[in-house]
Scaffold this motif. Structure first.
Motif, PDB file in Angstrom:
ATOM      1  N   ALA A 462      -5.763  -1.451  -1.698  1.00  0.00           N
ATOM      2  CA  ALA A 462      -5.811  -2.820  -2.227  1.00  0.00           C
ATOM      3  C   ALA A 462      -6.483  -3.772  -1.232  1.00  0.00           C
ATOM      4  CB  ALA A 462      -4.397  -3.305  -2.546  1.00  0.00           C
ATOM      5  N   PHE A 463      -6.160  -3.623   0.042  1.00  0.00           N
ATOM      6  CA  PHE A 463      -6.762  -4.465   1.080  1.00  0.00           C
ATOM      7  C   PHE A 463      -8.285  -4.270   1.088  1.00  0.00           C
ATOM      8  CE2 PHE A 463      -5.810  -5.917   5.751  1.00  0.00           C
ATOM      9  CZ  PHE A 463      -6.682  -6.987   5.588  1.00  0.00           C
ATOM     10  N   SER A 464      -8.721  -3.039   1.068  1.00  0.00           N
ATOM     11  CA  SER A 464     -10.160  -2.765   1.107  1.00  0.00           C
ATOM     12  C   SER A 464     -10.872  -3.328  -0.117  1.00  0.00           C
ATOM     13  CB  SER A 464     -10.400  -1.256   1.204  1.00  0.00           C
ATOM     14  OG  SER A 464      -9.924  -0.751   2.434  1.00  0.00           O
ATOM     15  N   ARG A 465     -10.257  -3.156  -1.282  1.00  0.00           N
ATOM     16  CA  ARG A 465     -10.879  -3.694  -2.491  1.00  0.00           C
ATOM     17  C   ARG A 465     -10.925  -5.220  -2.478  1.00  0.00           C
ATOM     18  NH1 ARG A 465      -8.932   0.009  -7.664  1.00  0.00           N
ATOM     19  NH2 ARG A 465      -9.669   2.016  -6.827  1.00  0.00           N
ATOM     20  N   MET A 483     -15.771 -15.389   6.851  1.00  0.00           N
ATOM     21  CA  MET A 483     -14.435 -14.810   6.882  1.00  0.00           C
ATOM     22  C   MET A 483     -14.478 -13.285   6.790  1.00  0.00           C
ATOM     23  SD  MET A 483     -13.279 -16.059   3.039  1.00  0.00           S
ATOM     24  CE  MET A 483     -11.584 -15.521   3.164  1.00  0.00           C
ATOM     25  N   ILE A 484     -15.572 -12.742   6.265  1.00  0.00           N
ATOM     26  CA  ILE A 484     -15.722 -11.284   6.200  1.00  0.00           C
ATOM     27  C   ILE A 484     -15.665 -10.665   7.597  1.00  0.00           C
ATOM     28  CG2 ILE A 484     -17.454  -9.474   5.766  1.00  0.00           C
ATOM     29  CD1 ILE A 484     -16.078 -10.193   3.267  1.00  0.00           C
ATOM     30  N   ASP A 485     -16.130 -11.389   8.609  1.00  0.00           N
ATOM     31  CA  ASP A 485     -16.130 -10.839   9.969  1.00  0.00           C
ATOM     32  C   ASP A 485     -14.726 -10.664  10.525  1.00  0.00           C
ATOM     33  OD1 ASP A 485     -18.999 -10.536  10.695  1.00  0.00           O
ATOM     34  OD2 ASP A 485     -19.039 -12.647  10.131  1.00  0.00           O
ATOM     35  N   ALA A 486     -13.741 -11.302   9.921  1.00  0.00           N
ATOM     36  CA  ALA A 486     -12.339 -11.039  10.277  1.00  0.00           C
ATOM     37  C   ALA A 486     -11.700 -10.076   9.288  1.00  0.00           C
ATOM     38  CB  ALA A 486     -11.555 -12.346  10.322  1.00  0.00           C
ATOM     39  N   LEU A 487     -12.018 -10.231   8.000  1.00  0.00           N
ATOM     40  CA  LEU A 487     -11.385  -9.397   6.977  1.00  0.00           C
ATOM     41  C   LEU A 487     -11.817  -7.925   7.067  1.00  0.00           C
ATOM     42  CD1 LEU A 487     -11.615 -11.726   3.843  1.00  0.00           C
ATOM     43  CD2 LEU A 487      -9.514 -10.930   4.937  1.00  0.00           C
ATOM     44  N   HIS A 488     -13.109  -7.690   7.240  1.00  0.00           N
ATOM     45  CA  HIS A 488     -13.610  -6.315   7.212  1.00  0.00           C
ATOM     46  C   HIS A 488     -12.997  -5.459   8.325  1.00  0.00           C
ATOM     47  CE1 HIS A 488     -16.582  -3.034   7.586  1.00  0.00           C
ATOM     48  NE2 HIS A 488     -16.692  -3.157   6.269  1.00  0.00           N
ATOM     49  N   PRO A 489     -13.050  -5.883   9.604  1.00  0.00           N
ATOM     50  CA  PRO A 489     -12.415  -5.056  10.631  1.00  0.00           C
ATOM     51  C   PRO A 489     -10.905  -4.965  10.460  1.00  0.00           C
ATOM     52  CG  PRO A 489     -13.160  -7.141  11.557  1.00  0.00           C
ATOM     53  CD  PRO A 489     -13.733  -7.057  10.191  1.00  0.00           C
ATOM     54  N   PHE A 494      -6.265  -1.626   9.496  1.00  0.00           N
ATOM     55  CA  PHE A 494      -5.039  -1.392   8.728  1.00  0.00           C
ATOM     56  C   PHE A 494      -4.993   0.046   8.220  1.00  0.00           C
ATOM     57  CE2 PHE A 494      -2.590  -1.341   4.807  1.00  0.00           C
ATOM     58  CZ  PHE A 494      -1.454  -2.055   5.150  1.00  0.00           C
ATOM     59  N   ALA A 495      -6.102   0.501   7.619  1.00  0.00           N
ATOM     60  CA  ALA A 495      -6.133   1.860   7.079  1.00  0.00           C
ATOM     61  C   ALA A 495      -5.993   2.898   8.187  1.00  0.00           C
ATOM     62  CB  ALA A 495      -7.438   2.073   6.312  1.00  0.00           C
ATOM     63  N   ALA A 496      -6.648   2.653   9.330  1.00  0.00           N
ATOM     64  CA  ALA A 496      -6.603   3.627  10.421  1.00  0.00           C
ATOM     65  C   ALA A 496      -5.215   3.737  11.029  1.00  0.00           C
ATOM     66  CB  ALA A 496      -7.617   3.228  11.494  1.00  0.00           C
ATOM     67  N   ALA A 497      -4.471   2.630  11.085  1.00  0.00           N
ATOM     68  CA  ALA A 497      -3.148   2.632  11.726  1.00  0.00           C
ATOM     69  C   ALA A 497      -2.029   2.938  10.761  1.00  0.00           C
ATOM     70  CB  ALA A 497      -2.899   1.272  12.386  1.00  0.00           C
ATOM     71  N   LEU A 498      -2.347   3.139   9.483  1.00  0.00           N
ATOM     72  CA  LEU A 498      -1.308   3.338   8.483  1.00  0.00           C
ATOM     73  C   LEU A 498      -0.383   4.521   8.765  1.00  0.00           C
ATOM     74  CD1 LEU A 498      -0.414   1.843   6.002  1.00  0.00           C
ATOM     75  CD2 LEU A 498      -1.887   3.322   4.610  1.00  0.00           C
ATOM     76  N   PRO A 499      -0.868   5.641   9.334  1.00  0.00           N
ATOM     77  CA  PRO A 499       0.064   6.737   9.636  1.00  0.00           C
ATOM     78  C   PRO A 499       1.212   6.335  10.548  1.00  0.00           C
ATOM     79  CG  PRO A 499      -2.199   7.515   9.716  1.00  0.00           C
ATOM     80  CD  PRO A 499      -2.273   6.034   9.581  1.00  0.00           C
ATOM     81  N   GLU A 500       1.040   5.246  11.316  1.00  0.00           N
ATOM     82  CA  GLU A 500       2.095   4.781  12.215  1.00  0.00           C
ATOM     83  C   GLU A 500       3.109   3.886  11.494  1.00  0.00           C
ATOM     84  OE1 GLU A 500       0.402   3.046  15.764  1.00  0.00           O
ATOM     85  OE2 GLU A 500      -1.399   4.283  15.516  1.00  0.00           O
ATOM     86  N   LYS A 507      -0.035  -5.086  12.382  1.00  0.00           N
ATOM     87  CA  LYS A 507      -0.339  -5.582  13.729  1.00  0.00           C
ATOM     88  C   LYS A 507      -1.750  -5.198  14.149  1.00  0.00           C
ATOM     89  CE  LYS A 507       4.450  -5.696  15.292  1.00  0.00           C
ATOM     90  NZ  LYS A 507       5.498  -5.116  16.158  1.00  0.00           N
ATOM     91  N   ALA A 508      -2.161  -3.977  13.803  1.00  0.00           N
ATOM     92  CA  ALA A 508      -3.531  -3.563  14.119  1.00  0.00           C
ATOM     93  C   ALA A 508      -4.541  -4.415  13.367  1.00  0.00           C
ATOM     94  CB  ALA A 508      -3.708  -2.082  13.767  1.00  0.00           C
ATOM     95  N   ALA A 509      -4.217  -4.731  12.110  1.00  0.00           N
ATOM     96  CA  ALA A 509      -5.111  -5.577  11.313  1.00  0.00           C
ATOM     97  C   ALA A 509      -5.226  -6.972  11.921  1.00  0.00           C
ATOM     98  CB  ALA A 509      -4.598  -5.669   9.879  1.00  0.00           C
ATOM     99  N   ALA A 510      -4.108  -7.523  12.385  1.00  0.00           N
ATOM    100  CA  ALA A 510      -4.124  -8.866  12.977  1.00  0.00           C
ATOM    101  C   ALA A 510      -4.982  -8.894  14.238  1.00  0.00           C
ATOM    102  CB  ALA A 510      -2.704  -9.319  13.278  1.00  0.00           C
ATOM    103  N   ILE A 511      -4.818  -7.866  15.083  1.00  0.00           N
ATOM    104  CA  ILE A 511      -5.615  -7.798  16.313  1.00  0.00           C
ATOM    105  C   ILE A 511      -7.098  -7.698  15.979  1.00  0.00           C
ATOM    106  CG2 ILE A 511      -6.136  -6.374  18.322  1.00  0.00           C
ATOM    107  CD1 ILE A 511      -3.129  -5.634  18.362  1.00  0.00           C
ATOM    108  N   ALA A 512      -7.444  -6.858  15.012  1.00  0.00           N
ATOM    109  CA  ALA A 512      -8.847  -6.687  14.634  1.00  0.00           C
ATOM    110  C   ALA A 512      -9.420  -7.986  14.059  1.00  0.00           C
ATOM    111  CB  ALA A 512      -8.976  -5.556  13.621  1.00  0.00           C
TER     112      ALA A 512
END
Length: 558
Positions: A462-465, A483-489, A494-500, A507-512
């Motif tokens: 949903a986030f990616s879409r 705003m894409i320069d904050a949203l895209h990373p 978010f997707a990469a850190a989801l297994p955690e 938190k990973a999304a906020a940092i990115a």
């Protein structure tokens, strides 16, 4: 202060040349700063001529009111300086025939002396002349006798009354009598937020504090009769009207005309707000506003401020106001409705039945309200960022969005899709500019991709879409400084850190997002208002990207 002039000594002539170039119905005397109707018949067949004037700097007065049904000629002096006797006399000679002329003079010493002497000289030449003095400034009611008050913006309404009478073929004495009667039923008072700058002086006429106003001022850049605190405009208008109504003895049922006049530096937006309150305040008193106008009619160069004029009407005076007139600055009929027309909104679709809150409801509400609180706290920061590279409305827009989120009913948080749809609907209405469509589209796209009980991977999808929808709508891509320069990373992180787990992914999304927003500092904008600045926007992060980082950080911490 910078001015768009050539030689300060030539501003009046060059201004009049421009006015006459733009309006073929006007002609300029070769040797004097006098504008005359270009279509005048031979002197023997002319009706009573109507002349007015004064110093320049009051544009569109006075040349702007030269035309059929209004002035026959306007005589213009240097900025805020009465025209010379010879200029006025030249205007009388050019405009008047055997029927004579009425001179409408604002009650300033220089104008009275120069127009008065010119009238005497014209009479000696056999031209009948009457002088009508306008003294409508009610701010001086406790300072000087009525006959010594200044003539200010209400003079424009006297021009209209006298001009209509002259155009109707009324004799000299009757035109003058009607003009004097109108002037006697007229009151004006003004307020200024700052000073103006005479071209020859090159500096403001007075100093005033950021939170102060001048009440009861004239039209020559001078200070008012009183300096007071700046207050909401409704309170200022009420103060002006209270003085005008009391001085004029206006009672319930009385018919009046209203003139809201900008002093030169006040935008139409603010004049409309003044007019709104002036109409309401008069109607609250039972006073019937038959005609009303708002605009710049008689200015004081670029002074920020407004004056309000009220003229008592009878049937004859109303008919003269309604008579046909055509001049560059005359605004038209001034006809208004007795009350504002407000149309009911189209019916909304029937509300869905309330749904019992699901297991995600508390977390959804907590996260949304945390984001709202963070955006509220960042209003000043976002306003500052947007002011440097945009139009400065991002902070207040996000504040309105935050308030709208707080106002959502409990049922809005029933399940994730409903919550996102509810937020989309309210942000669509609350957020100004491009932010509303972007956030509403993203939330709607995310809502459509989520099941009622989403799994962690559903949130990532949903986030990616949602991020993709923003790019599709606005055409932005990473590196364009949006705003894409904050949203895209953030979506990728978010997707990469989801297994955690979801908390770690947020938190990973906020940092990115924070890193992405900071990276916009060195980017040259390629989309949006900032792109108009080009390289001048470099050095300041994009406000929209910073806003994303702010609410994502709040969401992660909640």
């Amino acid at each position: 202060m910078k001015k768009l002039v050539n030689d300060p000594r030539q501003v009046v002539r060059e201004m009049l040349e421009g006015v006459c170039d733009l309006h073929p119905g006007l002609a300029l005397l070769a040797d004097e700063d006098v504008v005359v109707r270009a279509d005048l018949p031979p002197p023997a067949s002319r009706p009573v001529a109507l002349l007015s004037g004064g110093g320049a700097g009051h544009e569109p007065a006075h040349a702007g009111y030269v035309g059929p049904g209004l002035l026959t000629a306007a005589v213009v002096g240097d900025v805020f300086t009465s025209p010379s006797v010879d200029a006025v006399l030249a205007g009388i000679r050019a405009a008047a025939g055997p029927a004579g002329a009425v001179l409408i003079v604002k009650n300033y010493t220089g104008d009275r002396l120069n127009f008065g002497l010119a009238a005497e000289l014209a009479r000696a030449e056999g031209i009948p002349v009457e002088v009508v003095v306008v003294a409508d400034d009610v701010a001086l009611r406790d300072t000087v006798p009525p006959e010594r008050r200044r003539g200010i913006a209400g003079t424009v309404l006297v021009h209209k009354i006298a001009g209509a009478a002259a155009a109707a073929g009324q004799p000299l004495a009757e035109v003058a009598a009607l003009a004097r009667a109108a002037a006697g039923q007229l009151g004006t008072m003004g307020v200024a937020l700052g000073a103006c700058t005479v071209p020859a002086a090159g500096r403001p006429g007075f100093e005033i504090g950021a939170e102060e106003v001048e009440l009861g001022l004239g039209i020559h850049g001078e200070q008012g009769v009183e300096r007071g605190p700046h207050r909401p405009v409704d309170a200022l208008v009420d103060r002006l009207l209270a003085t005008i109504v009391e001085d004029g003895g206006l009672a319930r049922g009385q018919q009046v005309a209203l003139l809201v006049n900008g002093l030169g530096g006040t935008p139409p937006m603010e004049l409309a707000i003044v007019a709104r309150r002036a109409l309401a305040a008069l109607r609250e008193r039972g006073i019937v506003v038959e005609r009303a106008w708002s605009g710049v009619f008689l200015s004081a160069l670029e002074m920020p401020g407004v004056s309000v004029s009220v003229m008592r009407l009878d049937a004859a005076r109303l008919a003269l106001l309604d008579a046909s007139a055509e001049a560059p600055a005359w605004p038209g009929s001034g006809r208004i409705e007795a009350a504002r027309k407000v149309l009911a909104a189209a019916p909304q679709p029937p509300a869905e039945k309330a749904v019992a809150p699901g297991p995600f409801a508390p977390a959804l509400k907590r996260g949304a309200l945390a984001a709202a609180a963070a955006l509220e706290a960042a209003e000043a920061q976002l306003t500052d960022l947007d002011s440097r590279a945009g139009d400065g409305d991002l902070g207040i827009s996000m504040l309105r969005g935050a308030e709208a989120l707080r106002a959502l009913p409990e049922g809005a948080w029933a399940d994730p899709p409903k919550a996102l749809e509810a937020m989309a609907a309210t942000l669509r209405r609350a957020l100004a500019g491009s932010s509303g469509p972007f956030y509403a589209t993203a939330l709607l796209r995310a809502a459509r991709s989520l099941p009622g009980v989403p799994q962690p991977q559903d949130w990532a999808e949903a986030f990616s879409r949602a991020v993709a929808s923003v790019g599709e709508l606005g055409g932005a891509k990473p590196g364009d400084r949006t705003m894409i320069d904050a949203l895209h990373p953030a979506a990728n992180a978010f997707a990469a850190a989801l297994p955690e787990g979801l908390a770690a992914a947020l938190k990973a999304a906020a940092i990115a997002a924070e890193q992405g927003a900071e990276a916009t500092t060195s980017m040259t904008p390629r989309l949006g208002r900032a792109s108009y600045l080009g390289a001048r926007a470099v050095g300041v992060p994009d406000g929209g990207a910073v806003a994303v980082a702010i609410w994502l950080r709040a969401l992660a911490e909640a």
